[in-house]
Design a protein around this motif. Structure first.
Motif, PDB file in Angstrom:
ATOM      1  N   ASN A   3       0.822  -1.208   0.000  1.00 28.29           N
ATOM      2  CA  ASN A   3       0.000   0.000   0.000  1.00 28.29           C
ATOM      3  C   ASN A   3       0.858   1.262   0.000  1.00 28.29           C
ATOM      4  O   ASN A   3       0.495   2.267  -0.611  1.00 28.29           O
ATOM      5  N   GLN A  38      -8.181  12.709  -2.843  1.00 29.01           N
ATOM      6  CA  GLN A  38      -9.163  11.925  -2.089  1.00 29.01           C
ATOM      7  C   GLN A  38      -8.741  10.464  -2.044  1.00 29.01           C
ATOM      8  O   GLN A  38      -8.853   9.802  -1.000  1.00 29.01           O
ATOM      9  N   LYS A  41      -5.973  10.158   0.446  1.00 28.49           N
ATOM     10  CA  LYS A  41      -6.504  10.185   1.814  1.00 28.49           C
ATOM     11  C   LYS A  41      -7.035   8.812   2.218  1.00 28.49           C
ATOM     12  O   LYS A  41      -6.752   8.322   3.316  1.00 28.49           O
ATOM     13  N   THR A  42      -7.795   8.180   1.320  1.00 30.19           N
ATOM     14  CA  THR A  42      -8.370   6.867   1.603  1.00 30.19           C
ATOM     15  C   THR A  42      -7.269   5.824   1.784  1.00 30.19           C
ATOM     16  O   THR A  42      -7.302   5.029   2.728  1.00 30.19           O
ATOM     17  N   ALA A  44      -4.132   6.356   2.562  1.00 27.67           N
ATOM     18  CA  ALA A  44      -3.362   6.662   3.774  1.00 27.67           C
ATOM     19  C   ALA A  44      -4.066   6.113   5.013  1.00 27.67           C
ATOM     20  O   ALA A  44      -3.422   5.574   5.918  1.00 27.67           O
ATOM     21  N   GLN A  45      -5.392   6.216   5.054  1.00 28.37           N
ATOM     22  CA  GLN A  45      -6.143   5.684   6.187  1.00 28.37           C
ATOM     23  C   GLN A  45      -6.021   4.170   6.244  1.00 28.37           C
ATOM     24  O   GLN A  45      -5.886   3.590   7.322  1.00 28.37           O
ATOM     25  N   GLU A  46      -6.053   3.525   5.086  1.00 29.40           N
ATOM     26  CA  GLU A  46      -5.881   2.070   5.048  1.00 29.40           C
ATOM     27  C   GLU A  46      -4.506   1.681   5.589  1.00 29.40           C
ATOM     28  O   GLU A  46      -4.380   0.711   6.344  1.00 29.40           O
ATOM     29  N   ARG A  48      -2.700   3.412   7.713  1.00 30.57           N
ATOM     30  CA  ARG A  48      -2.721   3.646   9.163  1.00 30.57           C
ATOM     31  C   ARG A  48      -3.368   2.466   9.892  1.00 30.57           C
ATOM     32  O   ARG A  48      -2.859   1.999  10.913  1.00 30.57           O
ATOM     33  N   ASN A  49      -4.493   1.993   9.369  1.00 28.79           N
ATOM     34  CA  ASN A  49      -5.183   0.862   9.989  1.00 28.79           C
ATOM     35  C   ASN A  49      -4.329  -0.396   9.948  1.00 28.79           C
ATOM     36  O   ASN A  49      -4.296  -1.170  10.908  1.00 28.79           O
ATOM     37  N   GLU A  50      -3.640  -0.607   8.836  1.00 27.68           N
ATOM     38  CA  GLU A  50      -2.767  -1.773   8.688  1.00 27.68           C
ATOM     39  C   GLU A  50      -1.629  -1.724   9.707  1.00 27.68           C
ATOM     40  O   GLU A  50      -1.310  -2.726  10.352  1.00 27.68           O
ATOM     41  N   THR A  52      -1.569  -0.117  12.573  1.00 21.84           N
ATOM     42  CA  THR A  52      -2.134  -0.324  13.908  1.00 21.84           C
ATOM     43  C   THR A  52      -2.387  -1.807  14.160  1.00 21.84           C
ATOM     44  O   THR A  52      -2.085  -2.321  15.243  1.00 21.84           O
TER      45      THR A  52
END
Length: 60
Positions: A3, A38, A41-42, A44-46, A48-50, A52
Motif C-alpha cells: 500500500n 481523495q 486520503k483513503t 493513507a487511512q488504510e 494507518r489501519n494496517e 495499527t
C-alpha cells in the motif's frame, strides 16, 4: 508495504495535473488533482489501519 508503494505512485501520478492547475490555471486538471488527493486520503487511512493492526498483533 504494498500500500505504501501504491501511495507513492499515486502522488507521482497527480504531479503533472497539479502543475497544469497551478501554472496554467487548468480547472479540469484541478478536478483530477482533487480526485487523486481523495484517493490518497483513503489509501493513507488504510495504511494507518494496517500499521495499527500489525502493532497490536505484535503486542500479543
Amino acid at each position: 508495504m504494498e500500500n505504501y508503494t501504491k501511495l507513492k505512485e499515486l502522488v507521482a501520478s497527480i504531479e503533472a495535473d497539479a502543475q497544469k492547475f497551478y501554472n496554467n490555471g487548468n480547472s479540469a486538471a484541478g478536478t483530477r488533482v482533487r480526485k487523486g488527493l481523495q484517493e490518497i486520503k483513503t489509501l493513507a487511512q488504510e495504511i494507518r489501519n494496517e500499521i495499527t493492526a500489525i502493532k497490536n498483533a505484535a503486542k500479543k
